[in-house]
Design an enzyme around this catalytic site. Structure first.
Site, PDB file in Angstrom:
ATOM      1  CG  HIS A 196      39.808  20.325  40.014  1.00 47.87           C
ATOM      2  ND1 HIS A 196      39.234  20.458  38.771  1.00 47.87           N
ATOM      3  CD2 HIS A 196      39.772  21.552  40.599  1.00 47.87           C
ATOM      4  CE1 HIS A 196      38.858  21.718  38.601  1.00 47.87           C
ATOM      5  NE2 HIS A 196      39.163  22.401  39.690  1.00 47.87           N
ATOM      6  CG  ASP A 204      37.174  21.904  53.466  1.00 57.87           C
ATOM      7  OD1 ASP A 204      36.705  21.673  54.590  1.00 57.87           O
ATOM      8  OD2 ASP A 204      38.265  21.459  53.080  1.00 57.87           O
ATOM      9  CG  HIS A 215      41.669  22.757  44.736  1.00 55.16           C
ATOM     10  ND1 HIS A 215      40.888  23.158  43.670  1.00 55.16           N
ATOM     11  CD2 HIS A 215      40.809  22.535  45.757  1.00 55.16           C
ATOM     12  CE1 HIS A 215      39.621  23.167  44.023  1.00 55.16           C
ATOM     13  NE2 HIS A 215      39.544  22.793  45.288  1.00 55.16           N
ATOM     14  CD  GLU A 225      13.140  31.734  49.116  1.00 57.34           C
ATOM     15  OE1 GLU A 225      12.297  32.517  49.584  1.00 57.34           O
ATOM     16  OE2 GLU A 225      14.298  31.592  49.586  1.00 57.34           O
ATOM     17  CG  HIS A 231       8.173  41.391  47.682  1.00 51.15           C
ATOM     18  ND1 HIS A 231       9.208  42.005  48.351  1.00 51.15           N
ATOM     19  CD2 HIS A 231       7.789  40.349  48.477  1.00 51.15           C
ATOM     20  CE1 HIS A 231       9.430  41.371  49.503  1.00 51.15           C
ATOM     21  NE2 HIS A 231       8.586  40.364  49.598  1.00 51.15           N
TER      22      HIS A 231
END
Length: 657
Positions: free
Chosen positions: A27, A154, A258, A403, A465
């Site tokens: 890149h 970005d 890129h 988390e 859960h």
């Protein structure tokens, strides 16, 4: 002679172009676009010394946009680090080169954290900045007084973890954190306008950040923006408006720069446009000397710091924490002795809290936390005060419902050094934090993840859960030690093992429901072997029952029923697969012998257990989602009771005879 800024920055651009071209992979656009910003940062602001890359009071520099790794490799080489050498850079992205496709902290000194998955470097840097403030509050400015700098793209700002990291850093008031945003408005697909229209500056301002903008190709403007960031007490976002691939006349400003080499013709055109007439991988002596002078600038600051350390009353303690060994007087033995004297029937999450009371009192570098589940994870002990902007000396972080951000920040704390972080959430939410757990394992971060509510035993909250596949998914992550203790004694042993480990993360899977204390003696840390014989057969052994966590109690009950029928059965508790797999073959064979029917019992997916019980063994578990009901009803519904398991073992033995 004074070397012009453009020549300094163009050295970065040239190395980036040449390395990517030679590898035919990489890149080049980001390093070429951010070369001016990086030059100003390393020349005038960053506190570092290539002669001592691990100097504790150095600034931390994180390339969150890790795809632009050649920017970092060029900076390290130019400023005087021993590696990468120019030959290392020539071999960019090749086998055994330390210049990997993305920066890896175990390959090169000067790479503070492994980056690549976008946003994680940013979030890791939040943990580094928090660790700096914590240690500063404990040891003072004389020993801890540095900053954390980040270059982010970005993509780093789009990823969901960025929102978690921004909120946490703003709430904690981490004013020593500065993020340099490569605002080139290009992603792989093209212009950022294809996918986003948010007001990024407004989002950061709302999160409690200072925001300033500059022309990322104007050295004076860059310096003014950095000065403004240094003067503001909030964490800062510096929006550096840049042109991706700057200097490549036909491709700059486009997605074509890129993630692909520029091509020989464009490289030649860029050399002409930049006025860079030197052959590939050749840096003129005067430019290299100027860059090495920027690196040498930190030597005096490091020498002064070393003198302060030598005369500091806390020199030995600071050095111990940064080097990593636990206090000499530390041992879990006293806590375990108390459990043996007065056995307890508690959930292993509560057993973890009991162990932490002893641990946190004896090991001052532990910093705990929870993702808004403190009362459920039992991670805050009585002596811990909260670490926040009013008291950075606190040792407990309220991470909020973040988390992923919590796991990444803990990686940053561990990589900074001087702190051993642990943090809790529900096991099922390891899906949210898994990417950071994996990256922590890759870069050998000393982190302890506390995962409670580890099975259908949590009961009525239901299948959303109740972890089913999660234990196995975590066990397959390389270099992650996953512990699932069966009682309070094993929980203490597993905590001791996790804390002693300095070369990678550990994870404790803990129950919500109460479990009996099955261990009645502790002549050694039996969990250290990963698996051990908890109960030996009385009759001639025909069965070995192997289980983890809450299902060890079930295995013991099954064993007692088999023995009552004259069938000898061992019970093997296996709190940690990774540790068992590391034992000598003779020990593993003796623990799980081939001449017995091998049976696994675990309230989760059965996939994976065949490696221990074989194709002809029995695997009792759950290969579907759970249900909402009291825990005892669920274990019966899924066939995980002694009355349901025992007859199937007897039938299997009959079929074998």
């Amino acid at each position: 002679m004074t070397v012009a800024h453009d020549q300094l920055a163009n050295a970065i651009r040239a190395l980036a172009m040449d390395a990517v071209e030679a590898a035919n992979s990489g890149h080049p656009g980001m390093p070429m676009g951010m070369a001016d910003v990086a030059t100003v940062l390393f020349r005038d602001y960053l506190k570092f010394d290539p002669a001592d890359p691990r100097w504790p009071d150095r600034d931390r520099f994180v390339l969150s946009a890790g795809h632009g790794s050649m920017l970092l490799y060029a900076l390290l080489h130019l400023s005087g680090y021993a590696r990468p050498t120019i030959d290392d850079i020539r071999n960019f992205r090749q086998l055994h080169s330390p210049c990997a496709g993305h920066p890896e902290n175990f390959e090169l000194a000067g790479v503070e954290t492994t980056t690549g998955p976008l946003g994680q470097g940013f979030a890791t840097a939040v943990g580094m900045a928090a660790a700096e403030r914590h240690l500063n509050a404990v040891f003072g400015d004389a020993l801890v007084d540095h900053r954390t700098w980040v270059i982010a793209g970005d993509g780093c700002l789009m990823e969901g973890i960025n929102h978690e990291a921004v909120g946490l850093a703003g709430h904690l008031g981490l004013g020593r954190l500065t993020v340099l945003w490569d605002d080139n408005r290009i992603t792989i697909d093209g212009a950022t306008s294809l996918s986003t229209s948010e007001d990024i500056a407004a989002r950061y301002t709302a999160g409690g950040w200072h925001v300033v903008a500059c022309d990322g190709h104007d050295p004076a403007g860059i310096a003014r923006a950095l000065d403004a960031a240094l003067a503001d007490p909030r964490p800062s976002l510096v929006a550096c408006r840049t042109v991706i691939g700057r200097g490549a006349p036909n491709k700059q400003g486009t997605a074509a720069t890129h993630g692909a080499p520029l091509g020989a013709a464009e490289v030649a055109a860029a050399r002409a446009a930049l006025g860079w007439s030197h052959p590939p991988f050749e840096i003129p002596a005067e430019i290299k000397a100027a860059w090495e002078g920027f690196g040498a600038r930190g030597a005096a600051a490091r020498t002064d710091w070393a003198a302060r350390l030598a005369g500091h009353a806390d020199s030995a303690e600071f050095t111990r924490r940064m080097d990593g060994p636990l206090p000499n007087e530390w041992s879990i033995a006293g806590h375990v002795a108390g459990l043996l004297a007065s056995p307890v029937k508690v959930a292993t999450r509560k057993a973890s809290e009991l162990a932490l009371e002893a641990i946190n009192a004896a090991i001052p570098e532990t910093v705990g936390g929870s993702a808004d589940l403190t009362g459920s994870n039992n991670t805050r002990t009585k002596g811990l005060t909260v670490l926040d902007r009013t008291d950075y000396a606190g040792r407990y972080v309220n991470y909020g419902i973040r988390e992923f951000g919590m796991a990444a920040a803990m990686n940053g704390m561990a990589l900074h050094g001087g702190v051993i972080p642990y943090g809790g959430t529900f096991m099922v939410f390891s899906d949210y934090s898994r990417a950071a757990i994996r990256l922590g394992a890759l870069q050998r971060a000393r982190v302890v993840h506390v995962m409670t509510h580890d099975s259908i035993g949590l009961g009525e909250d239901g299948p959303t859960h109740q972890p089913i596949e999660h234990l196995m998914a975590l066990r397959v992550i390389p270099n992650l030690d996953v512990y699932r203790p069966c009682d309070a004694v094993e929980t203490a042993e597993c905590w001791a093992l996790a804390l002693d480990r300095a070369d990678g993360p550990s994870l404790l899977a803990l129950s919500r429901q109460n479990l009996p204390q099955l261990r009645t003696e502790a002549d050694e840390n039996r969990s250290a072997k990963g698996a051990y014989r908890l109960r030996a057969a009385d009759a001639a052994r025909r069965v070995v029952l192997v289980a983890s966590g809450s299902e060890v109690e079930i295995a013991v009950a099954v064993r007692d029923r088999l023995e009552a029928d004259g069938i000898g059965a061992d019970v093997v508790s296996m709190p940690c697969w990774e540790r068992f797999d590391a034992q000598p073959q003779a020990y593993r064979d003796a623990t799980l012998p081939d001449d017995a029917l091998l049976v696994s019992i675990e309230a989760g997916t059965t996939i994976g257990w065949e490696r221990y019980v074989g194709r002809r063994g029995l695997r009792f578990g759950i290969d579907r989602f759970g249900a909402s009901a009291p825990a005892a009803d669920l274990f019966r519904a899924f066939g995980l009771t002694p009355d349901q398991i025992t007859p199937q073992i007897v039938a299997a033995l009959a079929a074998r005879s």
